[in-house]
Design a protein around this motif. Structure first.
Motif, short mmCIF file in Angstrom:
data_model
loop_
_atom_site.label_atom_id
_atom_site.label_comp_id
_atom_site.label_asym_id
_atom_site.label_seq_id
_atom_site.Cartn_x
_atom_site.Cartn_y
_atom_site.Cartn_z
N LYS A 9 48.84 45.58 32.29
CA LYS A 9 47.51 45.06 31.94
C LYS A 9 47.51 43.54 32.07
O LYS A 9 48.51 42.90 31.76
CB LYS A 9 47.22 45.42 30.50
N TRP A 10 46.39 42.99 32.51
CA TRP A 10 46.28 41.55 32.52
C TRP A 10 45.86 41.08 31.14
O TRP A 10 45.18 41.80 30.41
CB TRP A 10 45.23 41.12 33.54
N GLN A 11 46.25 39.85 30.82
CA GLN A 11 45.80 39.26 29.57
C GLN A 11 44.38 38.76 29.79
O GLN A 11 44.14 37.94 30.66
CB GLN A 11 46.69 38.06 29.21
N ILE A 12 43.43 39.28 29.03
CA ILE A 12 42.08 38.74 29.12
C ILE A 12 41.61 38.40 27.70
O ILE A 12 42.11 38.97 26.73
CB ILE A 12 41.08 39.70 29.82
N SER A 13 40.64 37.49 27.64
CA SER A 13 40.20 37.03 26.32
C SER A 13 39.36 38.12 25.65
O SER A 13 38.85 39.03 26.32
CB SER A 13 39.37 35.76 26.47
N GLU A 14 39.17 37.98 24.36
CA GLU A 14 38.37 38.95 23.59
C GLU A 14 36.94 38.97 24.12
O GLU A 14 36.31 40.02 24.20
CB GLU A 14 38.39 38.60 22.10
N THR A 15 36.42 37.77 24.48
CA THR A 15 35.04 37.70 24.99
C THR A 15 34.93 38.51 26.28
O THR A 15 33.99 39.30 26.45
CB THR A 15 34.66 36.22 25.29
N GLU A 16 35.90 38.30 27.18
CA GLU A 16 35.86 39.05 28.45
C GLU A 16 35.96 40.54 28.19
O GLU A 16 35.25 41.35 28.78
CB GLU A 16 37.01 38.61 29.36
N ARG A 17 36.85 40.89 27.25
CA ARG A 17 37.04 42.30 26.93
C ARG A 17 35.72 42.90 26.41
O ARG A 17 35.34 44.01 26.75
CB ARG A 17 38.15 42.45 25.87
N GLU A 18 35.02 42.11 25.61
CA GLU A 18 33.76 42.58 25.03
C GLU A 18 32.71 42.79 26.14
O GLU A 18 31.97 43.78 26.13
CB GLU A 18 33.27 41.56 23.98
#
Ligand SMILES: C[S@@+](CC[C@H](N)C(=O)[O-])C[C@H]1O[C@@H](n2cnc3c(N)ncnc32)[C@H](O)[C@@H]1O
Length: 417
Positions: A9-18
């Motif tokens: 998995k790539w590290q993505i920010s919480e905002t992007e995940r949302e």
């Protein structure tokens, strides 16, 4: 979700995940509505593909050469080799779903998947004397421009394992496949140290890039192949396969719209044959291949991405921003690929464009309809997008088989007989 170490998995920010979460929720709701018959009125009839990839790789009689497959995935290379007349010895892949795909299509094959398919755990020496050709496409994410290009620092780098299998088995021939970036400047030291030095003096190899549409596959896709022989004299005679198709008529369409994903616009350093004077057949555009109505425009599909790479599992085949323009011009919706053609018809895309199904993506990658890919949509798309198009694999396999046959005046089949 797969437990495969192949997928990171790539590290993505919480905002992007949302954002992803909301988008996928909205899409699931719209899809559920469509499946209940409460969505937009379907506008596209169920398509009947015009391209049958089997015609691109007519079955050859058994040639006696025995082939072992590492990193077999959904079986692109394996199927191409079978069509070219090789005898299958075994397939190895760490992904359990890939094992199911192979098993349901070829119950008679010996398949090791999941834990038993992990190549890092296998002692290959018992295969010595039982295998003529080792073929495999080690994971491309460590080298892919779509990935982070960490090479040997990526835990998914399996080239050393592929080389270990070659050295332990000592087959007559090896064939390794990967993304063209592997033979770019960035990885020249890697190729020298990890791939070539361990084989030096034992094998003689050539490396070259092939383009899928040169073999009738309606998609922009380039792959690099390393083909190595134990016998230096045979190696010296080896010729990569020559194109069977031309796609200049389609490439022109892509040039007109300035699509950077067009293979015709990309530098092709090692393909010696893309300028062949008179290829035999015209490669179909993707609309024609899928049996879609004539809209006055057709071209190659942009490269289909593997749904198992990237920040999250996805049911989109979109590989780049420029690819999106091509899909739009083609009036094909590249996100939310449906599990089958009936569901694709029911779930009308917002912009009214034709929605792809898993079966359509398989055709675009050169898999015949009869080859069923197992797993949820993202998992099936992962196996499809990771595969060597079987007709491309077929021509590589034939180029080697023809040479081996020549070596013995056409009399001998199989080194080990
Ligand atoms: C690029 S895909 C190969 C596609 C295949 N050559 C084809 O033509 O369909 C790479 C495959 O390597 C597998 N893989 C990754 N790590 C592995 C390991 N340690 N052992 C076995 N297979 C592995 C992945 O599951 C994936 O299916």
């Amino acid at each position: 979700m797969s437990a495969s170490s192949h997928h990171q998995k790539w590290q993505i920010s919480e905002t992007e995940r949302e954002i992803y979460r909301q988008r996928s929720q909205a899409s699931s709701l719209a899809k559920a509505k469509a499946m209940r018959g409460e969505g937009k009125q379907p506008i596209h009839p169920i398509n009947q593909p015009r391209l049958n990839p089997e015609t691109l790789m007519p079955q050859q009689p058994n040639n006696g050469w025995k082939t072992l497959s590492l990193f077999s995935g959904g079986g692109g290379l394996d199927l191409g080799f079978e069509q070219a007349g090789y005898t299958h010895v075994a397939s190895y892949d760490i992904l359990p779903e890939a094992g199911i795909t192979l098993h349901q299509n070829r119950p008679q094959w010996q398949i090791f998947a999941g834990e038993t398919g992990d190549v890092t755990k296998i002692d290959w020496r018992p295969y010595r004397g039982m295998v003529d050709v080792i073929q495999g496409g080690p994971p491309c994410q460590p080298f892919s421009i779509a990935g982070r290009q960490k090479g040997q620092d990526d835990s998914r780098d399996m080239f050393p394992q592929f080389i270990r299998a070659i050295l332990e088995i000592e087959p007559q021939v090896f064939i390794a496949e990967n993304v063209p970036a592997l033979v770019g400047k960035k990885f020249s030291q890697y190729v020298r140290e990890i791939i070539e030095q361990p084989l030096a003096g034992k094998y003689h190899w050539t490396k070259f890039i092939l383009q899928a549409p040169d073999f009738g596959i309606p998609q922009v896709r380039q792959r690099v192949f390393f083909v190595g022989f134990r016998d230096a004299k045979i190696a010296a005679k080896y010729q990569p396969p020559k194109p069977t198709h031309t796609w200049e008529h389609l490439a022109k369409n892509q040039r007109q719209q300035g699509d950077k994903s067009s293979g015709a616009r990309q530098p092709v350093q090692l393909n010696l044959f893309s300028a062949a004077p008179k290829p035999l057949n015209l490669c179909m555009g993707v609309r024609e291949a899928l049996g879609l109505p004539d809209i006055g425009f057709d071209t190659l599909a942009p490269t289909i991405r593997s749904a198992l790479t990237g920040p999250r599992h996805t049911t989109s085949v979109l590989s780049s921003v420029s690819a999106q323009k091509t899909w739009e011009k083609l009036q094909i919706w590249q996100n939310g690929v449906a599990v089958n053609r009936e569901k694709a018809r029911l779930f009308v895309a917002e912009n009214g464009h034709f929605r792809l199904s898993v079966a359509d993506c398989a055709i675009i990658q050169g898999f015949p309809d009869a080859w069923q890919i197992h797993g949820a949509v993202y998992m099936a798309l992962g196996q499809i997008g990771n595969a060597v198009p079987p007709p491309l694999a077929y021509h590589i396999a034939l180029s080697v088989a023809n040479l081996l046959r020549m070596r013995n005046g056409g009399l001998e089949t199989g080194f080990l007989r």
